[in-house]
Design a protein around this motif. Structure first.
Motif, PDB file in Angstrom:
ATOM      1  N   MET A 145       0.829  -1.204   0.000  1.00 17.37           N
ATOM      2  CA  MET A 145       0.000   0.000   0.000  1.00 17.37           C
ATOM      3  C   MET A 145       0.865   1.256   0.000  1.00 17.37           C
ATOM      4  O   MET A 145       1.942   1.288   0.602  1.00 17.37           O
ATOM      5  N   GLN A 149      -3.009   5.220   0.606  1.00 16.74           N
ATOM      6  CA  GLN A 149      -3.860   4.042   0.800  1.00 16.74           C
ATOM      7  C   GLN A 149      -3.859   3.601   2.256  1.00 16.74           C
ATOM      8  O   GLN A 149      -4.899   3.231   2.802  1.00 16.74           O
ATOM      9  N   LYS A 153      -7.345   3.402   4.220  1.00 16.85           N
ATOM     10  CA  LYS A 153      -7.812   2.028   4.366  1.00 16.85           C
ATOM     11  C   LYS A 153      -7.433   1.373   5.685  1.00 16.85           C
ATOM     12  O   LYS A 153      -8.053   0.390   6.086  1.00 16.85           O
TER      13      LYS A 153
END
Length: 231
Positions: A145, A149, A153
């Motif tokens: 990631m 991100q 997330k």
């Protein structure tokens, strides 16, 4: 939450009947007829609190995300210091100083509440991000990631409970502090409170104070329930 909602609605729509029921225990008073119905004051109060708190949340979210993305310690200290300074200035002073520029009405009150609400939210954003477990960060980076991100997330979902706690604090503070705006012509429940203080009428003070209390309890319960649901 439903209980507080029902009590709030009953109070703002049926206060004259409630007052009549308790009249025998209340002090003798000269009845002052309110120019604005209580339900209109309720809408004005919710509008002032909603707009100021929403703007503060948007500002605090931007600052909190910026601090987390940059990982800049100096920027973090600057954001927290600036927010703390705005918190230390009395809301009455902010309102008084802004009247010559913004005029009478809602604007000075909105500015004061906006400044007051930033610190609790931005502080909890930073604390929430910093409390993210290292294992979760390592797992995210291990999956390839990017930093952005990871933020949306992994870190943001894990920090939601702490962030909502900051929003809850800011909202409750603003629900109470919004009553001061009536001193410069803003609407809301501060109108009967300030009027009651000026004419020594405790019933008018109660008329405005009780819905503020109920509204604060309702907001607290709503955000607590939301936070639990996010866990």
């Amino acid at each position: 939450m439903l209980f507080y909602s029902v009590v709030f609605l009953i109070w703002i729509f049926y206060f004259p009947q409630i007052e009549g029921y308790f009249a025998q225990w209340l002090p003798e008073r000269t009845r002052i007829l309110a120019r604005t119905p209580l339900y209109v004051l309720a809408w004005q109060h919710i509008f002032i609190v909603g707009v100021s708190t929403s703007l503060a949340i948007a500002t605090a979210s931007f600052l909190g995300l910026l601090v987390r993305l940059t990982r800049n310690v100096e920027l973090k200290e600057l954001v927290l210091s600036a927010s703390a300074i705005s918190e230390t200035i009395p809301s009455a002073a902010v309102i008084a100083l802004s009247v010559p520029i913004l005029g009478y009405g809602n604007a000075p009150c909105l500015l004061a509440l906006y400044l007051y609400a930033i610190l609790p939210v931005v502080r909890n954003f930073i604390i929430g991000f910093e409390s993210t477990p290292e294992a979760a960060l390592d797992a995210g980076y291990g999956l390839g990631m990017t930093r952005l991100q990871m933020l949306y997330k992994v870190e943001l979902p894990l920090a939601k409970t702490i962030i909502l706690a900051g929003i809850r604090t800011a909202l409750i503070i603003n629900i109470s502090a919004a009553t001061i705006g009536a001193t410069v012509g803003a609407g809301g429940f501060g109108v009967p409170i300030i009027a009651g203080i000026r004419i020594y009428d405790p019933v008018m003070v109660i008329q405005g104070s009780v819905p503020v209390l109920i509204l604060a309890l309702l907001a607290d319960q709503l955000l607590r329930t939301t936070a639990v649901g996010e866990v």
